[in-house]
Scaffold this motif. Structure first.
Motif, short mmCIF file in Angstrom:
data_model
loop_
_atom_site.label_atom_id
_atom_site.label_comp_id
_atom_site.label_asym_id
_atom_site.label_seq_id
_atom_site.Cartn_x
_atom_site.Cartn_y
_atom_site.Cartn_z
N ASN A 250 0.86 -1.07 0.14
CA ASN A 250 -0.10 0.12 0.11
C ASN A 250 0.85 1.17 0.00
OD1 ASN A 250 0.25 1.33 2.98
ND2 ASN A 250 0.06 -0.96 3.14
N ASP A 251 0.32 2.44 -0.56
CA ASP A 251 1.15 3.62 -0.57
C ASP A 251 1.66 3.95 0.70
OD1 ASP A 251 0.63 3.43 -3.22
OD2 ASP A 251 -0.81 5.01 -3.45
N ASP A 252 0.92 4.13 1.76
CA ASP A 252 1.36 4.36 3.12
C ASP A 252 2.64 3.68 3.67
OD1 ASP A 252 -0.67 6.40 3.17
OD2 ASP A 252 -2.14 5.11 4.13
N ASN A 253 2.52 2.41 3.53
CA ASN A 253 3.88 1.85 3.97
C ASN A 253 4.84 2.06 2.98
OD1 ASN A 253 4.86 0.11 5.84
ND2 ASN A 253 5.19 -1.37 4.30
N ASP A 254 4.83 2.23 1.43
CA ASP A 254 5.66 2.68 0.76
C ASP A 254 6.49 3.74 0.99
OD1 ASP A 254 5.19 0.49 -0.84
OD2 ASP A 254 4.34 1.58 -2.75
N ALA A 255 5.70 4.85 1.46
CA ALA A 255 6.26 5.99 1.82
C ALA A 255 6.97 6.00 2.88
CB ALA A 255 4.86 7.02 2.24
N LEU A 256 6.52 5.13 4.25
CA LEU A 256 7.36 4.85 5.05
C LEU A 256 8.93 4.46 4.79
CD1 LEU A 256 6.33 5.40 8.13
CD2 LEU A 256 6.30 2.98 8.39
N ILE A 257 8.91 3.32 3.80
CA ILE A 257 10.14 2.99 3.28
C ILE A 257 10.90 4.08 2.46
CG2 ILE A 257 11.30 0.93 1.89
CD1 ILE A 257 8.66 -0.70 2.84
N LEU A 258 10.40 4.54 1.52
CA LEU A 258 11.22 5.46 0.83
C LEU A 258 11.45 6.72 1.22
CD1 LEU A 258 8.37 5.29 -2.25
CD2 LEU A 258 10.67 4.55 -2.40
N SER A 259 10.93 7.18 2.52
CA SER A 259 11.39 8.43 2.98
C SER A 259 13.03 8.03 3.41
CB SER A 259 10.76 8.53 4.35
OG SER A 259 11.13 9.61 4.93
N PRO A 260 13.40 6.79 4.22
CA PRO A 260 14.84 6.74 4.58
C PRO A 260 15.67 6.29 3.26
CG PRO A 260 13.51 4.92 5.30
CD PRO A 260 12.56 5.96 4.94
N LEU A 261 14.97 5.61 2.24
CA LEU A 261 15.76 5.20 1.16
C LEU A 261 16.38 6.62 0.43
CD1 LEU A 261 17.03 3.28 -0.84
CD2 LEU A 261 14.73 3.39 -2.07
N ARG A 262 15.42 7.44 0.49
CA ARG A 262 15.75 8.88 -0.32
C ARG A 262 16.89 9.50 0.55
NH1 ARG A 262 12.14 13.91 -2.28
NH2 ARG A 262 14.03 15.24 -3.20
N GLN A 263 17.08 9.37 1.85
CA GLN A 263 17.92 10.09 2.78
C GLN A 263 19.33 9.34 2.59
OE1 GLN A 263 17.05 13.00 4.73
NE2 GLN A 263 19.19 12.94 4.11
N MET A 264 19.14 7.89 2.57
CA MET A 264 20.44 7.16 2.37
C MET A 264 21.16 7.74 0.99
SD MET A 264 19.10 3.33 2.79
CE MET A 264 17.87 2.99 4.39
N ILE A 265 20.21 7.82 -0.10
CA ILE A 265 20.78 8.13 -1.29
C ILE A 265 21.25 9.47 -1.23
CG2 ILE A 265 20.20 8.59 -3.63
CD1 ILE A 265 18.28 6.27 -3.77
N THR A 266 20.64 10.55 -0.84
CA THR A 266 21.10 11.99 -0.55
C THR A 266 22.52 11.84 0.31
OG1 THR A 266 18.82 12.81 -0.35
CG2 THR A 266 20.47 14.03 0.39
N PHE A 267 22.77 11.27 1.52
CA PHE A 267 23.81 11.21 2.15
C PHE A 267 24.99 10.59 1.33
CE2 PHE A 267 22.17 11.12 7.08
CZ PHE A 267 21.52 12.28 6.73
N GLY A 268 24.56 9.72 0.72
CA GLY A 268 25.61 8.77 0.10
C GLY A 268 26.18 9.82 -1.20
N GLU A 269 25.24 10.29 -1.85
CA GLU A 269 25.57 11.32 -3.06
C GLU A 269 26.53 12.50 -2.44
OE1 GLU A 269 25.50 13.38 -6.84
OE2 GLU A 269 25.57 11.12 -6.03
N ASP A 270 26.13 13.02 -1.10
CA ASP A 270 27.07 14.17 -0.68
C ASP A 270 28.56 13.69 -0.39
OD1 ASP A 270 24.80 15.94 -0.72
OD2 ASP A 270 24.19 15.56 1.15
N PHE A 271 28.38 12.39 -0.02
CA PHE A 271 29.81 11.73 0.33
C PHE A 271 30.62 11.56 -1.00
CE2 PHE A 271 32.39 7.79 0.60
CZ PHE A 271 33.03 8.17 1.61
N LEU A 272 29.96 11.18 -2.00
CA LEU A 272 30.78 10.71 -3.38
C LEU A 272 31.19 12.31 -3.91
CD1 LEU A 272 28.31 8.26 -5.10
CD2 LEU A 272 30.76 7.95 -4.36
N ASN A 273 30.33 13.17 -3.71
CA ASN A 273 30.82 14.55 -4.29
C ASN A 273 31.81 15.35 -3.48
OD1 ASN A 273 28.98 14.54 -6.68
ND2 ASN A 273 27.10 14.86 -5.33
N ASP A 274 31.74 14.89 -2.27
CA ASP A 274 32.96 15.40 -1.45
C ASP A 274 34.44 14.68 -1.54
OD1 ASP A 274 31.10 17.20 -0.30
OD2 ASP A 274 31.04 16.24 1.61
N LEU A 275 34.56 13.58 -2.18
CA LEU A 275 35.66 13.09 -2.45
C LEU A 275 36.64 14.03 -3.26
CD1 LEU A 275 34.57 9.40 -2.61
CD2 LEU A 275 35.62 10.37 -0.84
#
Length: 275
Positions: A250-275
């Protein structure tokens, strides 16, 4: 457990999951030396690391999938080998982030994955398919040791996975292991966050309406306690209900999972760009 709720959520989720879903689907590393953003999951046995990978895969495929094998009946770690999980975007294409699952930490010194092996994985020294040993740390020259890791081999974001209902039961030995991995990642500059799983089992009222996860006083108390235990900022700790064998998405549970996933990608992208 978990019967009292705040009138307003203590963390807001997007009203519509589509923004996070579009971000995840369209992500490409700007650092051209990295083909994939690598996310390493670690935590105790049975925390839901493999189930989280399956849940992300399920959302992106639009159906329940079982790419990462799980076994809830075992008291020891089901994951034995170091494996990279890619998620299909098309017949011959993959999304630009990958997961690595690790053997779980256990309560005793010579059981579960060794902290030293997780540290090597962070640096990219653990080869695909290496079988973890609870008694023997991987050493340079051993089969399974990568002597010259590339940026793609290294971990770009570290995620601690822990069952929310077990926060108060966590042993000193497991806390010690989790903290040691955190310190190693911090010294390498690798960003970190945590997901607390099984919110539906820890708070039955939340299970009836998963949108209320961030209104639960009990779940907020567990986030606060976990933050103190591992010194992870509260806004970097997310609540998750992984998809299981019931086959209902269901969409509500999807949102619960996608929220941290987006943060993982954002954090990782910042790390890659700081290298």
């Amino acid at each position: 457990m978990g019967g009292v709720f705040f009138s307003q959520p203590w963390r807001n989720l997007p009203e519509d999951k589509q923004e996070d879903l579009a971000f995840v689907k369209n992500y490409q590393p700007r650092n051209k030396r990295a083909k994939y953003l690598r996310i390493l999951l670690y935590g105790p046995v049975g925390a839901g690391k493999s189930s989280f990978i399956n849940s992300v895969d399920s959302i992106l495929q639009g159906r329940i999938t079982w790419q990462a094998e799980t076994d809830a009946s075992s008291g020891s770690s089901f994951t034995r080998k170091y494996k990279t999980y890619k998620i299909h975007k098309g017949p011959d294409d993959y999304y630009s982030f990958v997961f690595n699952d690790t053997m779980g930490f256990e309560n005793y010194a010579n059981t579960g994955v060794l902290v030293g092996d997780v540290k090597l994985a962070l640096k990219g020294h653990v080869e695909e398919g290496y079988k973890f040993s609870p008694s023997q740390k991987l050493m340079e020259g051993d089969k399974g040791y990568r002597s010259a890791p590339t940026l793609d081999d290294k971990v770009h974001v570290l995620v601690c996975v822990f069952p929310v209902g077990s926060v108060s039961l966590i042993s000193e030995e497991v806390v010690k292991k989790l903290r040691e991995v955190r310190r190693a990642a911090s010294h390498m500059g690798i960003p970190e966050l945590a997901i607390l799983t099984n919110v539906d089992k820890a708070c039955p009222k939340t299970n009836r309406n998963i949108k209320d996860a961030y209104k639960s006083q009990y779940l907020k108390q567990q986030v606060d306690a976990f933050s103190l235990l591992l010194d992870i900022p509260q806004d970097c700790i997310f609540l998750v209900k992984n998809y299981g064998s019931d086959g209902n998405m269901n969409d509500d549970n999807d949102a619960l999972i996608l929220s941290p996933l987006r943060q993982m990608i954002t954090f990782g992208e910042d790390f890659l760009n700081d290298l």
